[in-house]
Design a protein around this motif. Structure first.
Motif, PDB file in Angstrom:
ATOM      1  N   UNK A 174      25.840 -16.554 -19.852  1.00 17.14           N
ATOM      2  CA  UNK A 174      24.706 -16.549 -18.930  1.00 17.14           C
ATOM      3  C   UNK A 174      25.126 -16.517 -17.470  1.00 17.14           C
ATOM      4  N   UNK A 175      26.400 -16.760 -17.194  1.00 17.47           N
ATOM      5  CA  UNK A 175      26.787 -16.830 -15.790  1.00 17.47           C
ATOM      6  C   UNK A 175      28.249 -16.457 -15.606  1.00 17.47           C
ATOM      7  N   UNK A 222      24.430  -4.770 -16.095  1.00 11.13           N
ATOM      8  CA  UNK A 222      25.430  -5.104 -15.072  1.00 11.13           C
ATOM      9  C   UNK A 222      25.232  -6.501 -14.503  1.00 11.13           C
ATOM     10  N   UNK A 223      24.351  -7.283 -15.114  1.00 10.43           N
ATOM     11  CA  UNK A 223      24.007  -8.592 -14.530  1.00 10.43           C
ATOM     12  C   UNK A 223      25.225  -9.466 -14.266  1.00 10.43           C
ATOM     13  N   UNK A 242      29.270 -11.669 -10.447  1.00  5.65           N
ATOM     14  CA  UNK A 242      30.638 -11.882  -9.984  1.00  5.65           C
ATOM     15  C   UNK A 242      30.882 -11.133  -8.681  1.00  5.65           C
ATOM     16  N   UNK A 243      29.810 -10.641  -8.080  1.00  2.57           N
ATOM     17  CA  UNK A 243      29.832  -9.995  -6.761  1.00  2.57           C
ATOM     18  C   UNK A 243      30.398  -8.577  -6.804  1.00  2.57           C
ATOM     19  N   UNK A 254      21.426 -10.006  -8.593  1.00  3.02           N
ATOM     20  CA  UNK A 254      21.302 -10.713  -9.867  1.00  3.02           C
ATOM     21  C   UNK A 254      21.974 -12.069  -9.733  1.00  3.02           C
ATOM     22  N   UNK A 255      21.304 -13.083 -10.218  1.00  5.74           N
ATOM     23  CA  UNK A 255      21.884 -14.426 -10.153  1.00  5.74           C
ATOM     24  C   UNK A 255      21.863 -15.044 -11.542  1.00  5.74           C
ATOM     25  N   UNK A 256      22.743 -16.019 -11.766  1.00  7.70           N
ATOM     26  CA  UNK A 256      22.697 -16.724 -13.049  1.00  7.70           C
ATOM     27  C   UNK A 256      21.368 -17.479 -13.167  1.00  7.70           C
ATOM     28  N   UNK A 257      20.890 -17.747 -14.352  1.00  8.34           N
ATOM     29  CA  UNK A 257      21.456 -17.354 -15.639  1.00  8.34           C
ATOM     30  C   UNK A 257      20.914 -16.008 -16.104  1.00  8.34           C
ATOM     31  N   UNK A 258      21.690 -15.320 -16.938  1.00 14.57           N
ATOM     32  CA  UNK A 258      21.252 -14.029 -17.494  1.00 14.57           C
ATOM     33  C   UNK A 258      19.988 -14.223 -18.315  1.00 14.57           C
TER      34      UNK A 258
END
Ligand SMILES: [Zn+2]
Lengths: 205, 97, 1005
Positions: free
Chosen positions: C244-245, C426-427, C432-433, C593-597
């Motif tokens: 998820x992250x 690609x989330x 991971x930037x 996109x930010x956690x969580x997926x």
């Protein structure tokens, strides 16, 4: 000499001595045992000072490990753990630290060094069994895979929210975990809970 | 969470470390010689740039040793670790791919 | 009830067993292998939810993590979870789920917003509406109507686990790419973790049974791969586990659902419900696949409308017919895959509506050969059907794709599937930037540059869509990762599995907003983000109102901000914005996109850190005694300290009064073990302490003790305590309980970073010693009964230390006092703490020894005006403010000294420590109370002149006493101030901060 019966383990309220087994039950993935009265002496000194190193080695009959994380000696007897570039633990199975403190204090004499009895500052417990690494992985960010850690190695890290000094004793694998005395109850109950899915045997100390 | 290479213990999780702020801020030798402004600059003012920062860390839950690090605040990459009291080493160009 | 939409054969389900479940109170049957969604569809249930804003009927839209609509409330309080994607909930016997936020029922929802009312909920509604004071009128109704699901009200009875893990190669995704990568890396002996969110490995292959790998059905290859992975000792395969992250330095968060898929009566009690993994990976291979993009057309949200690939999955993996009569709407060749699947599994295929002007690929050719009606250059202009799709309207499209001709020809259908191309997942890469690039030929964003070292994206996640290319790419990336991790990659491991290349989704016609017969927003809605009910009209409104940046449009309209983070809507939204602004998609750019997926349970984040594991409870060697004697405990940092010891019939005040009196009348005993203690040794120890403390320690005589104050460089009080010289080069420092660890770090910091030339070593011995303080006029008599030491003031004066035995145990005894009484602080090794404490209690009976807790200690020291760091100080108080100039050396430099002469520190109106006596001595001021100068002129703003820091009833003074920090307090002696309480004021007088034994004669006994 003080009577032994006057002393107390920080886990005495759990009455472990009465309930423990002699060895891990077959079906249990891990075993836990308390080791409350071992000698732990903190030694500070200059590793680059040959006189200091020589004095310690003579007093202990053990090589002074120089790399942080190394342990010399016998894990069930006397050993030296290198905790920092100028910091070591001398631990011993003896439950009276005084003779060793005295001989180390004499050995370092006027050198720029420090010898302090910290046996009661710390509390040791041993976690062993085939799932011991899995239980530790729940609490500790260290990589304890045999490729990166093993017997004669130690590391300072965290056991959940308690600072911990960890050493591996053998390939069972068995680990000795030192936490500050006041964290004994937290550490013990935390590990018992974390080990629940694998089964935990409580061993006599 | 960073993986920080302690010079004594090797790579360890960030939760074992404490941050010590900007590096290379020497305590003035003669505080009385300083104006109030100069003293408060020493106590309070930090640069906090985007890009490479030189900063101090201590392996608080490990060997308890302090060390300096060069870290890129864009990539979070740790570019170098070097002892207290030393000047930073030659650093590679920032890597902004 | 029969599963009337279950196909007679096929699918990865166990038909031999039936599982009974309920949805909204109705019972259904499914099979092991089903998800809740597939089981509902097998029973002909499409309507499963009401939408967030408009409460429109919604159905199952996808077959995976991207699901925007089919969110259900799973289980019953306290074991209930909101917003569970029916498409990912594994069916178990006894499962119970409910539709969310509909009332009174899914079929009849009174909150459904009419098209007229919907004009009242435009984009930016929240920004326009939720402003004080109107917010208070809207909040109630809106909170009732909106929201996604309900949080459980009862405490969570389940257990959650958390663990760390390490590996050389982490592979995220167990589809063809991930399996190929895990095999290649695993065979080298590298430590590999393979993570798959599904309960099966195979990914897209599970829905495409006809694909072949290594010349055999891909299912065989998947089975063999899984079997081989199981034989590799350094490979761990985690199914039902979502990555998820993706955090810094290749730390990834995984959520493993350990027992969620068991029937409640089957859940193994010893296992946690879920486990959170924090994996530090040497190398990361993201094989996260791709998610199909729906087309955005009018009324595209009815139950019965879903993604084309989802229809294929339901047919092939779950053997479920998602409808009886279908229309396929596509802009690319991939839609024909679904058309062929639907037809071959017996669904009546009404038509393929293709935005493309011509369909020339292998699949469309096959479809044409099979007699499927195809309308190219056509668009779906709308749909009808209230609770389920009934009709699809289609019309020819103009050459530019901006308009349709005619009124829309109706086609009867209960299933409409759409395909608008594919978005690489690609989330994690973006978390991971990593940066994205727009691929014109694929019409999708694909990974561009990594920000993390040792990272690879492979397969569809990387925009590599042909199966053969996927396998080759994944294999190569895994070998490179293993090689970089130091594992040999020769021999068998070096061959990639082979397959037939299929690139069936290309080419496509990019039309992000499909035109209808009426202007946008009239007569129907084009939903972009179905979970947040954001329409194309909302996006256009935002742009009309001046928003241009996609990040602003996102926030203003809330598109892509629901729990699905826009997995099926983001690119469509960007495309529509681009079309409207006349820009290209890459010019508009992507949002973050930010956690969580996918959503993570709070319980999993908390793990074992709940209840009494939330924070360690540190206890002293005498803790068991305190408990046995009824002590109430106070939290001081992590410590549990005895607070007071109530006897039968006593409340706290009575117990504290008794304890306070006893320490002044005879003797009291306090457990002071928690005070920090640091052994200091080295030739420069004295010089070092002189720099650390405001006063001088280098001149202290051996065996003598001195109170010291420590400041930070800003001049503020940081800690205090007594330090004793044990030998010429040895000191023992004590610190406050709460400050012990900070002081130790502070000292080490200065030694290591600024003064490495000083020869000083430090060792913390806080817990080596159990510390008990006996205090009171009979303290000496009591101690004399347990030690041979000469306790006379001549040989053992105030502020000195002696070593000797107490009750037969080697001890360090300090004659220091925090009560103003004759006091001895006895330190023995912790293992003997309880024994010596009990000896003191036993022998002390004849002096009526009274154990006292921290509350009595506070009262005793307040009577003497002694400060407590953290109570009288708060990081903004200098020694001068405390009136402690006497302890600030003028002769030497020390940390913080220069700050004391900064202009702000010398201001006359700084808050200074004073005492307060209430006019009515029986009245005890509340701690923290603000002090004001007047009790009649109370128009705000009222100037606050200070606050109460400590306040107690003092039985020894016979009245209440308080300490306070008051502006210019030392010049206010005798002045009247008022403590401002919510309902009244208390009148009090400023005094010296010293209330008892002002000459200090009791100290010397
Ligand atoms: Zn370290």
């Amino acid at each position: 000499m003080v009577e032994d019966f006057l002393r107390q383990s920080p886990l005495s309220h759990l009455a472990l001595a009465a309930s423990g087994r002699s060895q891990r039950a077959e079906e249990d993935g891990v075993a836990l045992a308390e080791r409350p009265y071992r000698t732990v002496i903190t030694l500070r000194g200059q590793a680059e000072d040959a006189v200091f190193v020589e004095a310690i080695q003579r007093a202990l009959g053990l090589g002074l490990p120089r790399k942080v994380g190394q342990v010399s000696g016998d894990p069930r007897g006397r050993e030296i753990l290198c905790l920092g570039p100028d910091e070591w633990w001398v631990t011993d199975a003896a439950d009276d630290a005084e003779p060793l403190v005295t001989s180390l204090t004499e050995a370092v004499g006027d050198l720029f060094a420090q010898v302090v009895d910290t046996s009661d500052n710390w509390f040791a417990l041993e976690l062993s069994g085939p799932r011991a690494r899995d239980v530790l992985a729940k609490a500790c960010p260290l990589d304890l895979h045999p490729r990166t850690f093993g017997p004669a190695r130690c590391a300072q890290s965290l056991l959940a929210k308690a600072p911990m000094t960890l050493q591996q004793l053998d390939d069972t694998p068995a680990f000795r975990l030192h936490v500050r005395r006041s964290f004994a109850d937290y550490a013990w109950r935390w590990l018992s809970d974390a080990g629940r899915e694998y089964g935990v045997s409580i061993l006599q100390s | 969470m960073l993986l920080i290479p302690c010079p004594h213990c090797g790579p360890r999780a960030e939760i074992e470390f404490s941050y010590g702020g900007e590096a290379h801020i020497a305590r003035p030798e003669e505080p009385d010689e300083l104006t109030d402004q100069e003293w408060s600059d020493y106590v309070f003012m930090r640069r906090n740039p985007k890009g490479v920062v030189l900063e101090r860390w201590v392996h608080a839950h490990g060997c308890r040793r302090w060390f300096n690090a060069a870290r890129d605040t864009v990539t979070y990459e740790i570019l170098a670790i070097y002892p207290m009291g030393q000047n930073p080493p030659e650093l590679p160009e920032p890597r902004y791919l | 009830m029969p599963q009337s939409f279950r196909l007679p054969e096929g699918g990865l389900i166990d038909r031999a067993r039936s599982l009974r479940f309920t949805f909204d109170g109705r019972s259904f049957d499914g099979h092991p292998g089903d998800t809740l969604a597939s089981a509902l569809l097998a029973n002909g249930v499409h309507l499963v939810a009401r939408s967030f804003k408009y409460h429109r009927p919604r159905g199952i839209f996808s077959a995976g993590a991207e699901e925007p609509n089919a969110l259900v409330q799973l289980g019953e309080d306290p074991r209930t979870d909101p917003n569970q994607r029916a498409t990912q909930v594994e069916l178990f016997d006894g499962l119970s789920a409910k539709a969310q936020h509909c009332w009174p029922s899914l079929e009849v929802d009174f909150n459904q917003v009419t098209s007229l009312a919907s004009r009242l909920i435009p984009s930016g509604f929240y920004y326009k509406t939720f402003m004080w004071p109107s917010w208070k009128y809207f909040e109630g109704p809106i909170r009732r109507a909106a929201g996604l699901g309900k949080a459980p009200r009862l405490p969570d009875p389940d257990r959650y686990d958390k663990c760390f893990a390490h590996c050389d190669v982490l592979v995220v995704g167990g589809g063809p790419a991930g399996l190929a990568a895990a095999l290649a890396a695993g065979r080298t002996g590298a430590r590999v973790i393979l993570v798959e969110q599904d309960n099966r490995l195979g990914g897209s292959l599970l829905s495409a049974p006809e694909t072949q790998i290594e010349g055999a059905p891909s299912a065989d290859w998947v089975r063999e791969a899984e079997a081989e992975l199981a034989t590799l000792p350094e490979v761990k395969v985690l199914k039902r586990t979502t990555c998820f992250a993706y955090y810094d330095h290749n730390l990834l968060g995984l959520l493993e659902k350990v027992t969620d898929h068991y029937a409640p009566y089957d859940r193994p009690a010893e296992l946690p419900r879920q486990r959170m993994w924090r994996v530090r990976a040497g190398h990361v291979i993201l094989a996260t696949g791709a998610i199909e993009r729906p087309l955005v057309f009018r009324d595209n949200d009815r139950p019965g409308i879903m993604l084309a690939s989802a229809a294929s999955s339901y047919l092939n993996r779950w053997a479920v017919k998602p409808g009886s009569r279908a229309v396929v709407f596509t802009n690319n060749e991939g839609g024909y895959r679904a058309a062929l699947d639907l037809k071959s599994r017996g669904v009546d295929l009404a038509a393929v509506i293709d935005l493309q002007l011509a369909a020339e690929g292998p699949l469309s050719r096959r479809a044409r050969d099979e007699g499927i009606p195809i309308k190219t250059g056509y668009a779906v202009t709308g749909t009808s059907g209230h609770l389920r799709l009934k009709k699809v309207f289609v019309a020819p499209l103009d050459g530019a794709g901006k308009r349709v001709f005619g009124g829309g020809e109706p086609i009867e259908a209960d299933l409409l599937v759409s395909s608008g191309g594919w978005n690489p997942t690609v989330h994690l890469f973006c978390q991971s930037k990593g940066t994205l690039e727009w691929d014109d030929s694929l019409a999708c964003f694909r990974p561009d540059a990594s920000m993390q070292r040792n990272q690879a994206v492979v397969g569809a996640a990387n925009g590599t869509f042909g199966l053969s290319s996927v396998l080759v790419e994944a294999h190569a990336a895994a070998l490179a990762a293993a090689d970089a991790a130091g594992f040999s990659t020769g021999g068998e491991a070096s061959t990639a599995p082979t397959s037939v290349e299929e690139r069936d989704f290309l080419p496509m016609r990019e039309i992000y907003l499909v035109p209808s017969i009426k202007p946008l927003g009239q007569g129907g809605k084009h939903f972009v983000d179905q979970q947040h009910d954001v329409t194309a009209a909302d996006l256009l409104l935002a742009m009309r109102e001046g928003y241009r940046s996609i990040e602003h449009v996102k926030r203003y309209t809330t598109t892509g901000m629901a729990t699905d983070q826009g997995k099926t809507s983001n690119v469509a939204a960007i495309g529509i914005v681009a079309e409207h602004l006349g820009k290209t998609v890459p010019e508009v750019g992507v949002t973050t996109f930010r956690p969580p997926y996918t959503a993570v349970t709070f319980g999993a984040f908390a793990g074992r850190d709940v209840d009494d594991f939330l924070d360690p409870e540190r206890t002293t060697p005498m803790h068991a005694w305190h408990r046995a004697h009824g002590a109430a405990f106070e939290d001081v940092g992590q410590w549990k300290r005895a607070w007071y010891y109530p006897q039968a019939g006593e409340d706290m005040a009575a117990a504290v009064n008794r304890e306070v009196k006893a320490a002044r009348d005879s003797v009291g005993i306090l457990d002071a073990s928690t005070l920090g203690k640091i052994e200091i040794r080295g030739p420069d120890a004295g010089v070092f302490l002189d720099r650390i403390y405001t006063n001088v320690f280098s001149t202290l005589k051996v065996g003598r003790a001195r109170y010291g104050l420590m400041l930070k460089e800003d001049g503020m009080v940081f800690d205090d305590g007594v330090t004793t010289r044990l030998a010429e080069d040895r000191y023992l420092m004590t610190t406050t309980t709460g400050g012990a660890a900070n002081v130790m770090s502070w000292l080490e910091e200065w030694l290591q970073t600024e003064w490495p030339d000083l020869k000083v070593y430090l060792t913390s011995v806080t817990e080596q010693w159990a510390t008990m303080t006996i205090s009171g006029p009979n303290a000496r008599a009591l101690l004399a009964e347990l030690t041979e030491l000469d306790l006379s003031t001549d040989s053992f004066p105030h502020m000195s230390m002696a070593e000797g035995e107490v009750a037969g145990v080697k001890a360090r005894i300090f004659r220091i006092s925090f009560t103003g009484e004759l006091s001895y602080e006895i330190n023995v090794p912790s293992r003997y703490g309880l024994a010596v404490w009990q000896a003191l209690i036993r022998v002390g009976q004849k002096y009526a020894i009274t154990p006292y807790g921290t509350e009595a200690m506070h009262v005793l020291r307040a009577e003497k005006g002694f400060i407590i760091v953290g109570q009288e100080t708060d990081g903004s108080v200098t020694p001068l403010d405390l009136g402690m100039n006497w302890i600030v050396s003028k002769k030497k430099d020390f940390l913080g000294r220069r700050s004391l002469s900064r202009p702000d520190m010398l201001k006359a109106d700084r808050k200074q420590l004073v005492g307060l006596l209430t006019e009515d001595g029986r009245e005890v001021l509340p701690e923290g109370a603000q002090l004001v100068e007047s009790n009649h002129d109370i128009r705000p703003p009222i100037p606050m002149v200070g606050h109460v820091t400590s306040s107690y009833w003092s039985p020894n003074c016979g009245q209440s006493i308080a300490l306070a920090l008051v502006k210019g307090g030392r010049d206010r002696m005798g002045e009247r101030l008022y403590a401002a309480l919510p309902d009244r004021t208390i009148s009090c007088t400023v005094t010296e901060p010293l209330f008892f034994d002002k000459t200090g004669e009791r100290l010397h006994g």
